[in-house]
Design an enzyme around this catalytic site. Structure first.
Site, PDB file in Angstrom:
ATOM      1  CG  HIS A 293      -0.831  -5.992   5.340  1.00 54.70           C
ATOM      2  ND1 HIS A 293      -0.895  -5.303   6.538  1.00 54.70           N
ATOM      3  CD2 HIS A 293      -1.968  -5.657   4.695  1.00 54.70           C
ATOM      4  CE1 HIS A 293      -2.005  -4.596   6.609  1.00 54.70           C
ATOM      5  NE2 HIS A 293      -2.678  -4.786   5.493  1.00 54.70           N
TER       6      HIS A 293
ATOM      7  CD  GLN B  52      -2.917  -1.208   2.268  1.00 62.86           C
ATOM      8  OE1 GLN B  52      -2.580  -1.919   3.210  1.00 62.86           O
ATOM      9  NE2 GLN B  52      -4.029  -0.511   2.275  1.00 62.86           N
TER      10      GLN B  52
ATOM     11  CG  ASN C 172      -3.106  -7.379   8.114  1.00 62.79           C
ATOM     12  OD1 ASN C 172      -3.088  -6.817   9.203  1.00 62.79           O
ATOM     13  ND2 ASN C 172      -3.947  -7.032   7.157  1.00 62.79           N
ATOM     14  CD  GLU C 173      -7.525  -6.815   8.554  1.00 63.39           C
ATOM     15  OE1 GLU C 173      -7.809  -6.804   7.342  1.00 63.39           O
ATOM     16  OE2 GLU C 173      -7.812  -5.879   9.319  1.00 63.39           O
TER      17      GLU C 173
HETATM   18  C1  BGC Z   1      -6.274  -3.755   6.232  1.00 60.34           C
HETATM   19  C2  BGC Z   1      -5.616  -2.578   5.535  1.00 60.34           C
HETATM   20  C3  BGC Z   1      -6.683  -1.669   4.956  1.00 60.34           C
HETATM   21  C4  BGC Z   1      -7.509  -1.142   6.113  1.00 60.34           C
HETATM   22  C5  BGC Z   1      -8.570  -0.109   5.743  1.00 60.34           C
HETATM   23  C6  BGC Z   1      -7.480  -3.378   7.051  1.00 60.34           C
HETATM   24  O1  BGC Z   1      -8.451  -4.347   6.902  1.00 60.34           O
HETATM   25  O2  BGC Z   1      -5.328  -4.452   6.993  1.00 60.34           O
HETATM   26  O3  BGC Z   1      -4.763  -3.077   4.558  1.00 60.34           O
HETATM   27  O4  BGC Z   1      -6.137  -0.623   4.199  1.00 60.34           O
HETATM   28  O5  BGC Z   1      -8.170  -2.224   6.718  1.00 60.34           O
HETATM   29  O6  BGC Z   1      -9.586  -0.628   4.973  1.00 60.34           O
END
Ligand code: BGC
Length: 418
Positions: free
Chosen positions: A113, A19, A157-158
């Site tokens: 990520h 990003q 991440n997530e």
């Molecule tokens: C993610 C980011 C994303 C942010 C805002 C999160 O779910 O880790 O990559 O930019 O939310 O939407």
């Protein structure tokens, strides 16, 4: 005294490689962004050129008052071809870590990520079980090179986000078509010479299969990271929504919570912390998710401005895992910076209530340092504390950055006007 934070509380911002770095050409998302019929509003391109500008950026974070920086290292750069590791890329991240230390910032490193190397996506990505071992090998290699400088590690991440966006209907309607038979999948065949079904990139694929691989990958990665140099806490970060039931929506809420959050929270057994990432609430009625409530302000993302979600999800994650909590992401997309300050102030008030009740919350990372590439939505949503002119790459510090930096320095919300 209710607005004070404990000594050593971590205050910072978060970014992810794809990003902000720019030119992540060897990643699966770069391919997706450039495939004809792409559902991406625009490609990531040079992003914020953080890959080259990290020294000034990190110096700026410190100058603002922060004491931590969460960022991700890019697998597609570190292992550009399967089994071939780039010492130059590892050295780059060593320099980034060094810059953090030079400026007194504890580096929180995310190993994955969303983006992966193209070769992994071409092998079936996270849908392919062997991806777990491949990920652990990459983590092991990265830690051998970087471990002595890492302050905390987040494996994936997530990993619950692919399931979350399906449950919540968070994708725009045209993006939903991606999961059936959209033209861009055909575009793949042309540009990559494989059948579309062979390519699987994070959110685009079989979310349940990917979940199982990612959870196994997480465990193997924790082991690999712990066996390397350095002695730092390791955990996973999860996308948690404040799930609320209204008018008979309890069963639907409970089901969503079990499938999208609980399974992942249970998988943290053996970790050192849980990374909580929260943006809004989701309401459930008897037939499923409800649209935003009338009269509630919306963010640029189209969901509700709901900073109280942070307190609710910290309590939920702490109760389910028994682990210390690190807020690894929380923030708002808005072009009105006064609303950003209001959002963060209310979210942090929630954190102080959790602390007052004895919950072990270790830090707060605002998402994001910069207005950056918001995946399918491109550069339109602005989450940043710092604006970026993408022609000149000039940074403009917003009032919210100064405000949060002052809170960080004071380690308190007391008397912080904004
Ligand atoms: C993610 C980011 C994303 C942010 C805002 C999160 O779910 O880790 O990559 O930019 O939310 O939407």
């Amino acid at each position: 005294m209710g607005a004070m934070f404990p000594d050593g509380f971590l205050w910072g911002t978060a970014t992810s490689a794809h990003q902000v770095e720019g030119g992540n050409v060897n990643s699966d998302f770069w391919v997706l962004e450039h495939t004809p019929g792409a559902i991406f509003q625009e490609p990531s391109g040079d992003a914020c050129d953080h890959y080259h500008r990290y020294p000034q950026d990190i110096a700026l974070f410190a100058e603002l008052g922060f004491n931590t920086y969460r960022f991700s290292i890019e697998w597609a750069r570190i292992e550009p071809e399967k089994g071939h590791f780039s010492l130059a890329a590892l050295e780059h991240y060593r320099r980034v870590l060094g810059a953090c230390h030079e400026h007194g910032l504890t580096p929180i490193v995310t190993f994955h990520h969303f983006t992966s190397p193209r070769w992994l996506a071409l092998e079936g990505g996270w849908e392919e079980r062997g991806a777990a071992e491949r990920f652990a090998r990459y983590c092991e290699r990265a830690v051998q090179h970087l471990g002595d400088l890492i302050g905390a590690g987040c494996t994936i991440n997530e990993p619950n986000v692919p399931l979350l966006i399906r449950h919540m209907g968070f994708l725009p309607p045209e993006a939903e078509a991606v999961f059936s038979d959209p033209p861009w999948r055909q575009g793949f065949k042309k540009s990559l010479g494989c059948i579309p079904e062979q390519f699987s990139a994070f959110i685009f694929g079989d979310a349940l299969r990917a979940r199982d691989t990612m959870l196994r990958a997480h465990r193997l990665a924790v082991e690999a990271i712990k066996s390397g140099p350095g002695d730092f806490p390791v955990g996973i970060t999860l996308a948690l929504s404040d799930m609320q039931a209204v008018e008979g929506g309890e069963a639907r809420r409970d089901r969503a919570q079990a499938e999208v959050e609980e399974v992942f929270l249970e998988a943290t057994h053996g970790d050192d912390f849980v990374g909580v990432q929260t943006y809004t609430r989701t309401r459930f009625g008897p037939d499923g998710t409800l649209p935003p409530e009338e009269g509630v302000e919306l963010t640029q993302m189209g969901y509700e401005f709901w900073p109280e979600a942070l307190e609710a999800t910290i309590r939920y994650a702490a109760a389910k895992t028994g682990l210390p909590v690190l807020v690894t992401e929380n923030g708002v997309a808005t072009d009105d910076d006064t609303r950003r300050i209001e959002y963060v102030r209310r979210a942090l008030q929630g954190v102080t209530r959790c602390l007052a009740d004895g919950l072990d919350v270790r830090g707060y990372c605002y998402w994001s340092a910069f207005d950056n590439f918001e995946w399918m939505l491109g550069y339109r949503p602005t989450f940043g504390l710092i604006a970026v002119d993408r022609q000149t790459q000039a940074r403009t510090v917003k009032s919210s950055a100064r405000w949060l930096g002052a809170v960080a320095r004071a380690n308190s919300l007391e008397g912080m006007k904004g």
